[in-house]
Design a protein around this motif. Structure first.
Motif, PDB file in Angstrom:
ATOM      1  N   ARG A   1       4.919  -6.620  10.213  1.00 26.87           N
ATOM      2  CA  ARG A   1       5.447  -6.898   8.879  1.00 26.87           C
ATOM      3  C   ARG A   1       4.372  -7.521   7.984  1.00 26.87           C
ATOM      4  O   ARG A   1       4.268  -7.197   6.802  1.00 26.87           O
ATOM      5  N   ARG A   2       3.558  -8.410   8.552  1.00 31.68           N
ATOM      6  CA  ARG A   2       2.487  -9.039   7.766  1.00 31.68           C
ATOM      7  C   ARG A   2       1.480  -7.989   7.298  1.00 31.68           C
ATOM      8  O   ARG A   2       1.044  -7.995   6.141  1.00 31.68           O
TER       9      ARG A   2
ATOM     10  N   VAL B   1       1.944  -4.759   6.873  1.00 36.54           N
ATOM     11  CA  VAL B   1       2.560  -3.901   5.861  1.00 36.54           C
ATOM     12  C   VAL B   1       2.623  -4.621   4.516  1.00 36.54           C
ATOM     13  O   VAL B   1       2.315  -4.053   3.465  1.00 36.54           O
ATOM     14  N   THR B   2       3.007  -5.883   4.542  1.00 34.05           N
ATOM     15  CA  THR B   2       3.112  -6.654   3.303  1.00 34.05           C
ATOM     16  C   THR B   2       1.760  -6.771   2.608  1.00 34.05           C
ATOM     17  O   THR B   2       1.650  -6.617   1.387  1.00 34.05           O
ATOM     18  N   GLU B   3       0.707  -7.019   3.386  1.00 31.30           N
ATOM     19  CA  GLU B   3      -0.615  -7.243   2.805  1.00 31.30           C
ATOM     20  C   GLU B   3      -1.312  -5.951   2.390  1.00 31.30           C
ATOM     21  O   GLU B   3      -2.054  -5.936   1.402  1.00 31.30           O
TER      22      GLU B   3
ATOM     23  N   TYR C   1       0.138  -2.567   2.180  1.00 33.18           N
ATOM     24  CA  TYR C   1       0.912  -1.390   1.766  1.00 33.18           C
ATOM     25  C   TYR C   1       0.320  -0.754   0.507  1.00 33.18           C
ATOM     26  O   TYR C   1       0.153   0.468   0.431  1.00 33.18           O
TER      27      TYR C   1
ATOM     28  N   HIS D   1       3.157  -1.600  -6.239  1.00 35.27           N
ATOM     29  CA  HIS D   1       3.195  -3.059  -6.261  1.00 35.27           C
ATOM     30  C   HIS D   1       2.703  -3.623  -7.590  1.00 35.27           C
ATOM     31  O   HIS D   1       2.810  -4.815  -7.831  1.00 35.27           O
TER      32      HIS D   1
END
Length: 201
Positions: A32-33, A35-37, A39, A114
């Motif tokens: 998840r980290r 992907v968050t950073e 993506y 984003h």
């Protein structure tokens, strides 16, 4: 942002042939980290490597699926390099399978989901330049396009690109020089054709 691999992460690993698979739970917090950073970087990379906007989400899912399956093999700090190397392979496969003659981008196709949406004036000013940029990059060999995108658009240094792609710095410089030469020739040809079309309109 919809990232299916976070909802149903695959199990990692596998046993020897003929034996029960040795499954390894995915480190979902680490996944998840990443992907968050990264993506946005991954999405832009696939677009700039020639994946059509309509297929970019599918490409992202393919890359993240590989990431999830091989997460235990990736050293801490090497995640972005793995993502981009995988994105290059996925983009190459998607470009070959589509066999399109040329990609014509709609307004704002390189918009990072984003980022805040640009205003209408900015879109109008950037439309022609973006279309020219993307068509010229789309005609580059995938290895040249990868180096060109990272240096010219992501503003990475030669040393950073060498680490990211796991190739010698000299190879980066050679590919970048070739990419610039081919990009310039293609851009000039596309610009001349565009100008001729406007004159004849």
């Amino acid at each position: 942002m919809t990232v299916d691999v976070l909802e149903n992460p695959p199990l990692e690993g596998g046993g020897p042939m003929g034996s029960a698979p040795a499954v390894r739970p995915v480190d979902t917090a680490r996944l998840r980290r990443i992907v968050t950073e990264d993506y946005g970087f991954l999405w832009r990379s696939l677009r700039r490597l020639g994946v059509p906007e309509a297929d970019t989400d599918d490409g992202v899912q393919r890359v993240l699926g590989v990431l999830a399956r091989r997460l235990h093999e990736i050293a801490a700090g090497a995640e972005r390099a793995f993502l981009f190397q995988t994105a290059v392979r996925v983009a190459s496969e998607m470009r070959r399978s589509q066999r399109r003659s040329r990609l014509t981008l709609a307004d704002g196709d390189l918009h990072d989901p984003h980022d805040e949406a640009p205003g209408p004036d900015a879109v109008l000013e950037q439309q022609q330049a973006r279309r020219l940029l993307d068509q010229a990059i789309d005609e580059l060999d995938i290895d040249l396009a990868a180096v060109f995108v990272l240096f010219e658009l992501e503003e990475m240094t030669t040393a950073q690109i060498a680490v990211l792609l796991a190739i010698p710095p000299g190879t980066v410089s050679t590919r970048l020089r070739r990419a610039r030469e081919e990009f310039k020739k293609t851009a000039n040809r596309l610009r001349a054709r565009h100008d001729a079309t406007r004159r004849n309109a």
